[in-house]
Enzyme design. Structure first.
Site, mmCIF file in Angstrom:
data_model
loop_
_atom_site.group_PDB
_atom_site.id
_atom_site.type_symbol
_atom_site.label_atom_id
_atom_site.label_comp_id
_atom_site.label_asym_id
_atom_site.label_seq_id
_atom_site.Cartn_x
_atom_site.Cartn_y
_atom_site.Cartn_z
ATOM 1 N N ASP A 86 0.885 -1.152 0.000
ATOM 2 C CA ASP A 86 0.000 0.000 0.000
ATOM 3 C C ASP A 86 0.933 1.214 0.000
ATOM 4 O O ASP A 86 2.096 1.106 0.395
ATOM 5 C CB ASP A 86 -0.868 -0.027 1.263
ATOM 6 N N ASP A 104 -0.003 5.027 0.883
ATOM 7 C CA ASP A 104 -0.221 6.028 1.926
ATOM 8 C C ASP A 104 -0.147 5.418 3.324
ATOM 9 O O ASP A 104 -0.807 4.411 3.610
ATOM 10 C CB ASP A 104 -1.578 6.701 1.730
#
Length: 450
Positions: free
Chosen positions: A225, A227
């Site tokens: 991922d 962020d």
């Protein structure tokens, strides 16, 4: 007449009686490490007496050596081989002990190699005795035997910036990692994971348990991922601050991260608030993204091992592409921002990348690379990462909310992203370091260039 047995000839009995009787001993040697040629001298002495080595192990801690050998030796009169070993050890200033092992006891030990095996990794900034006590007690209560303990982290200096009272923030940049090889059949593996997970909620430690199989040592794909995982911020929140709607967007983001709000719905709400933002503002944010501690070191080392690296993000390709160039990422899948006359329209083009889409993309990339899903590592922090964390062979919840950590196989909350190297059994002395990383002070290796 005799039934069910094969007669043994007198010739065979005579040959069996002629075979020299052999005995099994556990040999332990202890003393100072600075004895070059010790193992060679031992082996040479035993070689003169037709000794078979059944097992051997050695450990060193602070210049002190502990060497163990399980040997089978001819039961010759006076067991001269043992006398010679004792004489040699005394000459070298070492302590030697012999323990007789019965044949049934030896065979019992051999049969135990078929027991299930697990690898347990303990991660923390500073290893306190209480952490070791908690972990080993849980293993004991789950019928697991510790076969070996290996320190994966480098030796920690008590001087300089890493030491308490030095003005460098104590142990904030140091790291300790232990690897336990354990065997046995736990009462319930999932329950044991839950027990270890609860420890991480009350103590500054992370504890991972993995099946010790071929796949654990042969991962080949890692997907992040972006962020709050690969970077230390939520990009959409940074955009919102520039647009003057920071608090509104942050509230929606937090709700989505906790799993209280559907990701697609939260995404659309936040995007509407960014309508009209100039593209130049985005470029400035992209150039100053704070990369997470340990990310460059982790990626450079995995690339060196032949890994493929990807970003699967509910964020934006605009920023993911910037990280791709900086870190050497192979795959990027995120949301494509829509611009009109150099300004955001508040919409994205194509399908929104949510949790289910991430899991789908993970499978697509793994298939393209010809990999089993057990060879895939997925790393994320939010509720929309749970599907891919559960699907991957190793799912790592990184500085994640408790709900996410419960769903993942492993959680890391005490170290940076390069803590994942410890989960793969990589020692600090084997890994390339980041520039200026004084916490890895055991061995200085060439610096990786990204």
């Amino acid at each position: 007449p005799s039934y069910g047995a094969t007669p043994v000839s007198s010739e065979l009995r005579t040959e069996a009686n002629k075979m020299p009787r052999r005995e099994i001993f556990l040999l332990t040697v202890k003393g100072e490490r600075a004895r070059p040629g010790l193992t060679a001298s031992l082996a040479e002495t035993m070689g003169k007496h037709d000794v078979t080595i059944l097992d051997v192990g050695q450990a060193e801690i602070h210049d002190m050596l502990s060497l163990g050998m399980l040997i089978e030796a001819p039961a010759e009169p006076g067991l001269n081989v043992l006398k010679e070993i004792v004489f040699m050890a005394h000459h070298l200033g070492l302590t030697v002990n012999f323990t007789p092992i019965s044949s049934p006891d030896y065979e019992r030990w051999v049969a135990e190699q078929t027991k299930p095996r697990f690898t347990v990794t303990l991660l923390t900034r500073r290893l306190q005795a209480q952490y070791l006590a908690i972990v080993t007690k849980i293993l004991f209560e789950n019928n697991l035997n510790i076969d070996s303990i290996t320190r994966l982290s480098g030796r920690m200096s008590l001087r300089g910036n890493g030491a308490p009272g030095s003005g460098g923030g104590g142990y904030t940049k140091s790291r300790s990692a232990l690897q336990f090889e354990v065997s046995g059949k736990p009462r319930n593996v999932d329950q044991m994971r839950e027990e270890l997970f609860k420890v991480s909620l009350t103590q500054p430690v992370d504890i991972a348990i993995q099946e010790d199989d071929l796949f654990r040592r042969n991962r080949r794909l890692i997907l992040f991922d972006m962020d709050s995982t690969l970077i230390q911020c939520e990009v959409i929140d940074e955009l919102a601050k520039k647009a003057g709607v920071g608090e509104k967007v942050a509230e929606i983001t937090e709700s989505a991260m906790r799993g209280e709000l559907d990701f697609k719905e939260s995404f659309r709400r936040r995007m509407k608030l960014l309508k009209g933002m100039d593209e130049n503002v985005l470029q400035g944010i992209a150039e100053s993204l704070p990369v997470t501690e340990g990310a460059p070191r982790l990626i450079s080392n995995l690339k060196r091992l032949g890994y493929k690296v990807g970003i699967l993000s509910g964020g934006f390709t605009f920023f993911a592409r910037h990280l791709q160039k900086k870190l050497g990422i192979d795959y990027v899948h995120a949301n494509e921002l829509e611009f009109k006359d150099g300004k955001l329209t508040g919409e994205v083009t194509g399908e929104v990348v949510d949790g289910n889409k991430k899991a789908e993309l993970l499978q697509v990339i793994a298939k393209k690379e010809g990999l089993n899903l057990k060879q895939v590592i997925a790393v994320g922090d939010g509720a929309n990462d749970i599907p891919m964390l559960k699907l991957a062979g190793l799912g790592v919840a990184f500085h994640a909310k408790p709900k996410v950590k419960e769903q993942a196989k492993v959680g890391i909350s005490t170290l940076g992203l390069d803590g994942i190297l410890y989960l793969l059994g990589v020692r600090d002395r084997e890994a390339l370091n980041e520039p200026g990383d004084a916490s890895l002070n055991e061995v200085m290796l060439p610096t990786a260039k990204l």
